[in-house]
Design a protein around this motif. Structure first.
Motif, PDB file in Angstrom:
ATOM      1  N   ARG A  63      35.775  42.721  49.831  1.00  0.00           N
ATOM      2  CA  ARG A  63      36.308  43.289  48.581  1.00  0.00           C
ATOM      3  C   ARG A  63      37.792  43.004  48.424  1.00  0.00           C
ATOM      4  NH1 ARG A  63      33.149  49.003  47.547  1.00  0.00           N
ATOM      5  NH2 ARG A  63      31.086  48.228  48.076  1.00  0.00           N
ATOM      6  N   ASP A  64      38.523  43.055  49.537  1.00  0.00           N
ATOM      7  CA  ASP A  64      39.953  42.729  49.492  1.00  0.00           C
ATOM      8  C   ASP A  64      40.139  41.251  49.153  1.00  0.00           C
ATOM      9  OD1 ASP A  64      40.608  45.332  50.154  1.00  0.00           O
ATOM     10  OD2 ASP A  64      40.757  44.904  52.305  1.00  0.00           O
ATOM     11  N   TRP A  66      38.110  39.367  47.398  1.00  0.00           N
ATOM     12  CA  TRP A  66      37.774  39.179  45.982  1.00  0.00           C
ATOM     13  C   TRP A  66      38.947  39.605  45.094  1.00  0.00           C
ATOM     14  CZ3 TRP A  66      32.963  37.175  44.535  1.00  0.00           C
ATOM     15  CH2 TRP A  66      32.750  37.079  43.157  1.00  0.00           C
ATOM     16  N   ASP A  67      39.565  40.730  45.434  1.00  0.00           N
ATOM     17  CA  ASP A  67      40.692  41.220  44.641  1.00  0.00           C
ATOM     18  C   ASP A  67      41.865  40.238  44.707  1.00  0.00           C
ATOM     19  OD1 ASP A  67      41.968  43.389  43.053  1.00  0.00           O
ATOM     20  OD2 ASP A  67      43.324  43.428  44.767  1.00  0.00           O
ATOM     21  N   CYS A  71      43.558  38.221  41.607  1.00  0.00           N
ATOM     22  CA  CYS A  71      44.987  38.337  41.337  1.00  0.00           C
ATOM     23  C   CYS A  71      45.663  36.961  41.295  1.00  0.00           C
ATOM     24  CB  CYS A  71      45.666  39.228  42.376  1.00  0.00           C
ATOM     25  SG  CYS A  71      45.258  40.982  42.193  1.00  0.00           S
TER      26      CYS A  71
END
Length: 196
Positions: A63-64, A66-67, A71
């Motif tokens: 998830r990190d 993907w973020d 960004c």
């Protein structure tokens, strides 16, 4: 073998009447050219990579990842990787892509949503011969990798697992780009896209 092929075509053409064949180059010259192209490919088909390696005994959460990719305005897509798409008509379809050496090597949204992806690294990379501006792309890719490093931690390595040397990578890109250009296959050109 090429000479025998030419002879068989000439023989077959006699059945058509007054037909003939014309060679733009001799089989011997074609063989020499093929050898030089093979050597060029072997010496210049390089993938420029920056590896963001997680700290020892740690991994990057899906998830990190993907973020961070969102960004960076990278797009998830082809081959389930993240890409910086090339919207121009020059060079490869993507400027660079991001994958991982952690199985399965790509990013499935459902696995990330389920918390199943824990990657030991992120690999930022592109094909030097297929890139229209490899030095600029490397600079932008390095900025992206450093942003990911600031967000996720870890160290930046080269493709061999050694500490990344920006100067060495730039020197390599310049050397190969010059070699390709001198051979008539400037990086990102149509000729280079066909050969590589």
């Amino acid at each position: 073998m090429l000479n025998a092929y030419v002879q068989s075509i000439s023989t077959a053409c006699t059945k058509l009447g007054d037909a003939s064949i014309r060679l733009e180059t001799s089989p011997e010259a074609a063989e020499t050219r093929a050898d030089s192209l093979r050597q060029l490919v072997e010496s210049s088909d390089k993938e420029i990579m920056v590896v963001l390696q997680a700290p020892p005994e740690k991994t990057f959460d899906g998830r990190d990842i993907w973020d961070v990719m969102l960004c960076l305005h990278l797009t998830w897509g082809d081959m389930d990787l993240f890409h910086w798409h090339n919207e121009t008509d020059i060079g490869h379809d993507t400027f660079f892509s991001v994958w991982t050496s952690t199985y399965p090597g790509y990013f499935l949204p459902e696995s990330i949503a389920a918390g199943e992806l824990r990657a030991k690294n992120l690999v930022f990379g592109f094909s030097l011969p297929r890139s229209a501006d490899p030095l600029k792309v490397f600079g932008e890719m390095l900025k992206a990798a450093r942003y990911a490093q600031a967000r996720l931690g870890g160290v930046l390595l080269d493709a061999t697992g050694q500490e990344l040397s920006e100067a060495k990578t730039i020197a390599l890109i310049k050397t190969i780009s010059q070699r390709l250009t001198q051979a008539g296959f400037a990086p990102g050109s149509d000729a280079s896209l066909l050969l590589f």
